[in-house]
Each structure stands twice: as C-alpha cells, then as structure tokens.
Design a protein around this motif. Structure first.
Motif, PDB file in Angstrom:
ATOM      1  N   PHE A 145       0.752  -1.022  -0.006  1.00  0.00           N
ATOM      2  CA  PHE A 145      -0.761   0.413   0.343  1.00  0.00           C
ATOM      3  C   PHE A 145       0.477   1.178   0.008  1.00  0.00           C
ATOM      4  CE2 PHE A 145      -2.159  -3.079   2.167  1.00  0.00           C
ATOM      5  CZ  PHE A 145      -3.764  -2.712   0.751  1.00  0.00           C
ATOM      6  N   LEU A 146       0.310   1.961  -0.678  1.00  0.00           N
ATOM      7  CA  LEU A 146       1.316   3.116  -1.346  1.00  0.00           C
ATOM      8  C   LEU A 146       0.148   4.693  -0.776  1.00  0.00           C
ATOM      9  CD1 LEU A 146       4.418   2.688  -4.209  1.00  0.00           C
ATOM     10  CD2 LEU A 146       3.987   2.451  -1.411  1.00  0.00           C
ATOM     11  N   ASN A 147       0.734   5.430  -0.339  1.00  0.00           N
ATOM     12  CA  ASN A 147       0.118   6.876  -0.550  1.00  0.00           C
ATOM     13  C   ASN A 147      -0.134   7.624  -1.381  1.00  0.00           C
ATOM     14  OD1 ASN A 147      -0.943   9.754   0.023  1.00  0.00           O
ATOM     15  ND2 ASN A 147      -0.515   8.919   2.689  1.00  0.00           N
ATOM     16  N   LYS A 148      -1.146   8.185  -1.996  1.00  0.00           N
ATOM     17  CA  LYS A 148      -1.164   8.120  -3.118  1.00  0.00           C
ATOM     18  C   LYS A 148      -0.812   9.596  -3.915  1.00  0.00           C
ATOM     19  CE  LYS A 148      -6.027   9.404  -3.273  1.00  0.00           C
ATOM     20  NZ  LYS A 148      -6.532  11.022  -2.828  1.00  0.00           N
ATOM     21  N   ASP A 149      -0.633  10.166  -2.238  1.00  0.00           N
ATOM     22  CA  ASP A 149      -0.277  12.093  -2.518  1.00  0.00           C
ATOM     23  C   ASP A 149       1.169  11.548  -2.632  1.00  0.00           C
ATOM     24  OD1 ASP A 149      -3.298  12.890  -2.594  1.00  0.00           O
ATOM     25  OD2 ASP A 149      -3.374  11.955  -0.690  1.00  0.00           O
ATOM     26  N   ASP A 150       1.887  11.207  -2.120  1.00  0.00           N
ATOM     27  CA  ASP A 150       2.811  11.156  -1.792  1.00  0.00           C
ATOM     28  C   ASP A 150       3.736  11.881  -3.054  1.00  0.00           C
ATOM     29  OD1 ASP A 150       3.173  11.046   0.638  1.00  0.00           O
ATOM     30  OD2 ASP A 150       4.386   8.271   0.530  1.00  0.00           O
ATOM     31  N   PRO A 151       4.965  12.229  -3.645  1.00  0.00           N
ATOM     32  CA  PRO A 151       5.435  12.277  -4.329  1.00  0.00           C
ATOM     33  C   PRO A 151       6.329  11.567  -5.398  1.00  0.00           C
ATOM     34  CG  PRO A 151       6.749  12.791  -3.171  1.00  0.00           C
ATOM     35  CD  PRO A 151       5.364  13.266  -2.831  1.00  0.00           C
ATOM     36  N   PRO A 152       5.820  10.910  -6.177  1.00  0.00           N
ATOM     37  CA  PRO A 152       7.038   9.358  -6.950  1.00  0.00           C
ATOM     38  C   PRO A 152       8.080   9.214  -6.308  1.00  0.00           C
ATOM     39  CG  PRO A 152       5.180  10.815  -8.907  1.00  0.00           C
ATOM     40  CD  PRO A 152       5.825  12.271  -7.767  1.00  0.00           C
ATOM     41  N   GLU A 153       9.249  10.475  -6.293  1.00  0.00           N
ATOM     42  CA  GLU A 153      10.277  10.126  -6.044  1.00  0.00           C
ATOM     43  C   GLU A 153      10.379   9.208  -4.524  1.00  0.00           C
ATOM     44  OE1 GLU A 153      12.552  13.296  -5.326  1.00  0.00           O
ATOM     45  OE2 GLU A 153      13.204  13.426  -7.697  1.00  0.00           O
TER      46      GLU A 153
ATOM     47  N   VAL B 151       9.890   4.074  -1.210  1.00  0.00           N
ATOM     48  CA  VAL B 151       9.000   3.124   0.019  1.00  0.00           C
ATOM     49  C   VAL B 151       8.904   1.989  -0.855  1.00  0.00           C
ATOM     50  CG1 VAL B 151       6.658   3.115   1.145  1.00  0.00           C
ATOM     51  CG2 VAL B 151       7.857   5.865   1.141  1.00  0.00           C
ATOM     52  N   PHE B 152       8.306   2.137  -2.105  1.00  0.00           N
ATOM     53  CA  PHE B 152       7.265   0.821  -2.041  1.00  0.00           C
ATOM     54  C   PHE B 152       9.366  -0.668  -2.066  1.00  0.00           C
ATOM     55  CE2 PHE B 152       8.603  -1.964  -6.153  1.00  0.00           C
ATOM     56  CZ  PHE B 152       8.009  -2.763  -6.119  1.00  0.00           C
ATOM     57  N   PHE B 153      10.024  -0.014  -2.211  1.00  0.00           N
ATOM     58  CA  PHE B 153      10.821  -0.967  -2.599  1.00  0.00           C
ATOM     59  C   PHE B 153      11.532  -1.375  -0.693  1.00  0.00           C
ATOM     60  CE2 PHE B 153      12.482   0.762  -6.565  1.00  0.00           C
ATOM     61  CZ  PHE B 153      12.780  -0.102  -6.665  1.00  0.00           C
ATOM     62  N   HIS B 154      11.402  -0.246  -0.311  1.00  0.00           N
ATOM     63  CA  HIS B 154      11.433  -0.357   1.776  1.00  0.00           C
ATOM     64  C   HIS B 154      10.567  -1.410   2.196  1.00  0.00           C
ATOM     65  CE1 HIS B 154      12.202   0.594   5.549  1.00  0.00           C
ATOM     66  NE2 HIS B 154      10.603  -0.570   6.053  1.00  0.00           N
ATOM     67  N   GLU B 155       9.645  -1.872   1.120  1.00  0.00           N
ATOM     68  CA  GLU B 155       8.319  -2.383   1.705  1.00  0.00           C
ATOM     69  C   GLU B 155       8.340  -3.886   1.036  1.00  0.00           C
ATOM     70  OE1 GLU B 155       6.140  -1.824   3.793  1.00  0.00           O
ATOM     71  OE2 GLU B 155       6.428  -0.034   4.778  1.00  0.00           O
TER      72      GLU B 155
ATOM     73  N   GLU C 241      19.363   9.882 -12.557  1.00  0.00           N
ATOM     74  CA  GLU C 241      18.979   8.318 -12.800  1.00  0.00           C
ATOM     75  C   GLU C 241      17.989   7.637 -12.717  1.00  0.00           C
ATOM     76  OE1 GLU C 241      22.320   6.705 -14.660  1.00  0.00           O
ATOM     77  OE2 GLU C 241      22.941   8.093 -15.921  1.00  0.00           O
ATOM     78  N   PHE C 242      18.262   7.615 -10.967  1.00  0.00           N
ATOM     79  CA  PHE C 242      17.435   6.397 -11.005  1.00  0.00           C
ATOM     80  C   PHE C 242      16.225   6.513  -9.812  1.00  0.00           C
ATOM     81  CE2 PHE C 242      21.946   4.799 -11.324  1.00  0.00           C
ATOM     82  CZ  PHE C 242      21.781   3.861 -10.859  1.00  0.00           C
ATOM     83  N   HIS C 243      15.347   7.924 -10.376  1.00  0.00           N
ATOM     84  CA  HIS C 243      14.559   9.108  -9.657  1.00  0.00           C
ATOM     85  C   HIS C 243      14.542   9.210  -8.405  1.00  0.00           C
ATOM     86  CE1 HIS C 243      13.409   9.115 -14.094  1.00  0.00           C
ATOM     87  NE2 HIS C 243      13.054   8.237 -14.254  1.00  0.00           N
ATOM     88  N   VAL C 244      15.623   9.571  -7.372  1.00  0.00           N
ATOM     89  CA  VAL C 244      15.228   9.189  -6.138  1.00  0.00           C
ATOM     90  C   VAL C 244      15.604  10.754  -5.483  1.00  0.00           C
ATOM     91  CG1 VAL C 244      15.766   6.938  -5.608  1.00  0.00           C
ATOM     92  CG2 VAL C 244      17.754   8.242  -5.746  1.00  0.00           C
ATOM     93  N   SER C 245      15.270  10.798  -4.333  1.00  0.00           N
ATOM     94  CA  SER C 245      16.092  11.735  -3.618  1.00  0.00           C
ATOM     95  C   SER C 245      17.833  11.738  -3.237  1.00  0.00           C
ATOM     96  CB  SER C 245      15.239  12.652  -2.311  1.00  0.00           C
ATOM     97  OG  SER C 245      15.831  11.243  -1.448  1.00  0.00           O
ATOM     98  N   LEU C 246      18.241  13.282  -3.642  1.00  0.00           N
ATOM     99  CA  LEU C 246      19.165  13.469  -3.324  1.00  0.00           C
ATOM    100  C   LEU C 246      19.688  12.289  -2.016  1.00  0.00           C
ATOM    101  CD1 LEU C 246      20.774  17.242  -4.508  1.00  0.00           C
ATOM    102  CD2 LEU C 246      20.843  15.119  -5.894  1.00  0.00           C
TER     103      LEU C 246
END
Length: 205
Positions: A61-69, A74-78, A136-141
């Motif tokens: 389950f992911l929060n739909k309002d979170d930014p894609p990054e 969170v997806f990979f953590h879960e 490149e990997f679409h993650v935060s700094l």
C-alpha cells in the motif's frame, strides 16, 4: 561500476532478477513490473505506506499523494518485507522489528540503485555523482547520498586489499557528502583544500 566494490548476496540476487526482466538501464526499473515478479499487488490509497504478505498473495500500500520519488523508495522498502521477512511487526519483539527495518532500508538502497547499473564515476567529482544517481534513478539527493555512504562501507571492507586506490575514492565521497549535508561554508580549511585538489583530479579507479 566500482572495480573494488564487492556486492552483497542480496545485491547479486536483485541484479540477477532485474536482468531476467531485461532491465539494462535505470529508467527501466519499473515498480509495477518488479512487484509482479514477486507476485505482489500495489494499491494507492489515502493512508500510510504498509505491506501485507501471506501465502495466497502480497500487497504493498502506497500513499497516493506522495511524490513519485517517495513512492518509489517506500515501495522498495516494503518489498523487502515481502521478499525477506516473516511474521507481522505488530506482534514481533521491538528489537526484531528494528532489525527488519534496518534490513529493509539497505534493501531499498540496493534495489532502487542496483550495483550493475551504477554509472561510472570517472571524470566526475562526488557531489556531481550523487546528483547523477538522484537524477538517473529517480530518487532524492538524500537517498542518493545514503547509497554513496553504503558504497563507502563496502569499500571499507576491501580497503586493506586495495588501500591506495580506494583512499582517493573514499575521500571524495566523504567530502561530497559534507558539502551536501552542511554546505560548503561549514567545511574546515583542510577539507576545502582537499576538495579543491580533488575537483581537479580524475578518479583513478
């Protein structure tokens, strides 16, 4: 890729699985494709992120309002909980939950920025490299910097085997992280001098 970096067994597993999906570039890391590989569904809703895993199937389950990054991280953590863990944290001892969370954090870094897709840092200062990872990997700094710290930790284990080649790499990463976290104004004069020297050097590995 890093000549003296030795990936963990978990990293190698992730790389093998990604390659079975013909993932050869960072932009091809698709969370829907990866969740399907593990037999998990993704549900976007209003609540906090969480995951459930049972013999009959798994759901992230992911929060739909979170930014894609953030959703991606969170997806990979879960996903780690689904792939590596058993039991529900609500009934597990606190120390065991902490262990699972630590494992999930490292898994997230491995899976969001897999070893075999890491860009070559040649002719690049490390502050630029962290920015490149984030882009490149679409993650935060912050997440990209954490992956850089993880690389340092792995290089530490190989340090005594390849001491001279690794020393420069570690120095560049650490100074770049200091710049990222505290800003250049807070660096010591010694670090400033070293940073100026390293900015003019090509990474020799």
């Amino acid at each position: 890729m890093f000549p003296y970096y030795q990936p963990t067994e978990t990293e190698l597993l992730i790389c093998d699985l990604y390659q079975t999906l013909n993932i050869n570039h960072p932009h091809e890391i698709d969370i829907d494709l990866i969740s399907a590989l593990w037999g998990a569904d993704i549900v976007y809703y209003d609540g906090r992120a969480k995951s459930y895993w049972e013999d009959l199937g798994s759901v992230i389950f992911l929060n739909k309002d979170d930014p894609p990054e953030k959703q991606r991280v969170v997806f990979f953590h879960e996903l780690c909980h689904i792939v590596k863990h058993e039991g529900h944290q609500d009934v597990l001892p606190g120390l065991f939950v902490e262990l699972q969370e630590t494992q999930a954090y490292h898994f997230m870094l491995f899976a969001s920025m897999p070893y075999y897709l890491l860009p070559d840092p040649l002719e690049m200062i490390w502050s630029e490299y962290i920015g490149l990872l984030a882009e490149e990997f679409h993650v935060s700094l912050e997440v990209a910097a954490a992956r850089a710290e993880q690389i340092i930790a792995r290089l530490d284990e190989e340090y005594y085997y390849h001491r001279n080649d690794i020393a420069l790499t570690k120095s560049k990463i650490k100074i770049a992280l200091s710049v990222h976290r505290f800003g250049r104004k807070k660096l010591s004069q010694e670090s400033e001098h070293m940073l100026r020297q390293l900015d003019n050097q090509v990474c020799s590995f």
